[in-house]
Design an enzyme around this catalytic site. Sequence first.
Site, PDB file in Angstrom:
ATOM      1  N   CYS A  66      -6.595   6.747   5.147  1.00  0.00           N
ATOM      2  CA  CYS A  66      -5.916   7.225   6.431  1.00  0.00           C
ATOM      3  C   CYS A  66      -6.417   8.424   7.135  1.00  0.00           C
ATOM      4  O   CYS A  66      -6.445   9.470   6.472  1.00  0.00           O
ATOM      5  CB  CYS A  66      -4.450   7.278   6.595  1.00  0.00           C
ATOM      6  N   GLN A 106       0.754  -1.196  -0.022  1.00  0.00           N
ATOM      7  CA  GLN A 106       0.020  -0.046   0.081  1.00  0.00           C
ATOM      8  C   GLN A 106       0.891   1.220   0.208  1.00  0.00           C
ATOM      9  O   GLN A 106       1.834   1.346   0.740  1.00  0.00           O
ATOM     10  CB  GLN A 106      -0.883   0.173   1.210  1.00  0.00           C
TER      11      GLN A 106
HETATM   12  C1  LIG Z   1      -2.956   0.964  14.297  1.00  0.00           C
HETATM   13  C2  LIG Z   1      -3.926   0.937  12.989  1.00  0.00           C
HETATM   14  C3  LIG Z   1      -2.940   0.990  11.737  1.00  0.00           C
HETATM   15  C4  LIG Z   1      -3.534   1.368  10.548  1.00  0.00           C
HETATM   16  N1  LIG Z   1      -2.919   1.566   9.351  1.00  0.00           N
HETATM   17  C5  LIG Z   1      -3.345   1.604   8.185  1.00  0.00           C
HETATM   18  C6  LIG Z   1      -2.510   1.603   6.937  1.00  0.00           C
HETATM   19  O1  LIG Z   1      -1.417   1.958   7.072  1.00  0.00           O
HETATM   20  N2  LIG Z   1      -3.132   1.867   5.840  1.00  0.00           N
HETATM   21  C7  LIG Z   1      -4.674   1.789   5.952  1.00  0.00           C
HETATM   22  O2  LIG Z   1      -5.340   1.974   4.778  1.00  0.00           O
HETATM   23  N3  LIG Z   1      -5.501   1.675   6.768  1.00  0.00           N
HETATM   24  C8  LIG Z   1      -4.852   1.690   8.156  1.00  0.00           C
HETATM   25  N4  LIG Z   1      -5.622   1.209   9.137  1.00  0.00           N
HETATM   26  C9  LIG Z   1      -6.957   1.298   9.113  1.00  0.00           C
HETATM   27  C10 LIG Z   1      -7.306  -0.291   8.981  1.00  0.00           C
HETATM   28  O3  LIG Z   1      -6.730  -0.858   7.800  1.00  0.00           O
HETATM   29  C11 LIG Z   1      -8.890  -0.617   8.862  1.00  0.00           C
HETATM   30  O4  LIG Z   1      -9.162   0.254   7.724  1.00  0.00           O
HETATM   31  C12 LIG Z   1      -9.625  -0.033  10.131  1.00  0.00           C
HETATM   32  O5  LIG Z   1      -8.828  -0.777  11.258  1.00  0.00           O
HETATM   33  C13 LIG Z   1     -11.151  -0.619  10.167  1.00  0.00           C
HETATM   34  O6  LIG Z   1     -10.811  -2.229  10.091  1.00  0.00           O
HETATM   35  P1  LIG Z   1     -11.247  -3.004  11.526  1.00  0.00           P
HETATM   36  O7  LIG Z   1     -12.456  -2.568  12.176  1.00  0.00           O
HETATM   37  O8  LIG Z   1     -11.025  -4.664  11.333  1.00  0.00           O
HETATM   38  O9  LIG Z   1     -10.024  -2.639  12.178  1.00  0.00           O
HETATM   39  C14 LIG Z   1      -4.962   1.368  10.581  1.00  0.00           C
HETATM   40  C15 LIG Z   1      -5.730   1.436  11.762  1.00  0.00           C
HETATM   41  C16 LIG Z   1      -5.168   0.765  12.909  1.00  0.00           C
HETATM   42  C17 LIG Z   1      -6.026   0.604  14.076  1.00  0.00           C
END
Ligand SMILES: Cc1cc2nc3c(=O)[nH]c(=O)nc-3n(C[C@H](O)[C@H](O)[C@H](O)COP(=O)(O)O)c2cc1C
Length: 318
Positions: free
Chosen positions: A97, A66
Site C-alpha cells: 500500500c 489482509q
Molecule cells: C481504491 C483502492 C483501494 C485499494 N486497497 C488496497 C488494500 O486494501 N490492500 C492492498 O493490498 N491493495 C489495495 N489496493 C491495490 C489493489 O489491490 C491493486 O494492487 C491495484 O489496484 C492494481 O491492480 P489493478 O490494476 O487490477 O487495479 C487498492 C487499490 C485501489 C484503487
Amino acid sequence: MFLKKNNLVVAPLAGISDTVFRRMCKRMGADVVVSEMVSADGLHYKSENTAALMKFDESERPIGVQLFGSDPERLAEAAQFTYEYVKPDFIDLNSGCPVAKVVKRNGGAALLKNPVLFGKIVNAMARAVPVPVTVKIRSGWNKYEWIDEEFARIAEGNGAAAITLHPRSQTMMFTGHSFWERIAVIKKTVNIPVIGNGDVVSAESALKMLSETGCDAVMIGRAAFGNPWIFAEIKAALGGNDYTPPSNQERKETILEHIRAYRQTHGEKYAAGEMKKCAAWYIKGIPGANAARCKIFAAGSSVEIEGVVEDFFGNITD
Ligand SMILES: Cc1cc2nc3c(=O)[nH]c(=O)nc-3n(C[C@H](O)[C@H](O)[C@H](O)COP(=O)(O)O)c2cc1C
C-alpha cells in the site's frame, strides 16, 4: 492450497472489496477473494469497526484476510486473532500500500525499505497460524530500482505460501503502467505460487499476463469496479467459450441488488454515501450516464439512487 492454476483473484480494495462486492464478483466467476486491508493496531486496540472488516459469508471461500502493520509481534497477534475470529483460508500481509497514512506508520509499501523487518514479520505471522500466510508486494520504492526479487526470496524463506506482485513502485502510486516483466522474473525466482496483479482490464489482458509472465493466477482490482462481469468474461476466455456481455436489464438488476445488499449490510447512512460511486461506476460509458451520475450524486438516500437507476435504464432499450 487455496489457490489453483489460472485462478482469478479479487484484489484487496480498501473501502470497496467488502462482503457485498466480493460475493458479487464470486458469483460472476472469481475464484478467490481477499478482504480490504485490516489494521493490526486496530485489532490490538479492539476496534469493533476494524474487526467488522474481517467478517465474511461462507459462500466467499476461499477467502484471505489482509493485515497491515509494521511490528512482527503485533502482526503475529493480529494473525492469531484473525484466525480464531473468522477462520479465513489464508492471511495476507500488505507490503504494497503506497498511501501516506499507511506508509508514514511504516506499514504497507514502507516494509520494502526494511528487508530484515519484512522477513521477521512474515516469519512471525507464518508461525502464528495454521493457515497459509501470503504477501502482496510492489516491485520497489523507486521506479526502476526493483527490489522485488530480494523480497520474494525473503518471503519464501520465511514461510510465505504465495506472493502477489503489483509491479509498480511506491512512488508511482497508481500512475504509469505495471511492469509485467517483473512478474515473470519473480515467477522464476521462487517456487511458491505467484499471483500477477496490475492493469488487467479484460479477458485479453488477463490471458496476456498469464502467457507473458507464467504467473499462476491473476488478481483484478479496478477493472471490477462496476464491472463484476469481468470475471465471467475472463473465465469464458480461459475455457475457450464465447462470452455474452450482460444485457441492460441484467445490469440494472445487479446494481439494484448491490444497493439493497449494501443497505442491509452497512445500514442506510453508509449505503447512501458509498453507493453513489458504485452506481456511477456501473453505468459508466452507457449513453446518458453523465446526466444520471449527477442525479445519483444529488440523491439523498439509497432508495433515491435506486429510483435514478430505474429511470435511467427505463429509458434504454437493449
Ligand atoms: C481504491 C483502492 C483501494 C485499494 N486497497 C488496497 C488494500 O486494501 N490492500 C492492498 O493490498 N491493495 C489495495 N489496493 C491495490 C489493489 O489491490 C491493486 O494492487 C491495484 O489496484 C492494481 O491492480 P489493478 O490494476 O487490477 O487495479 C487498492 C487499490 C485501489 C484503487
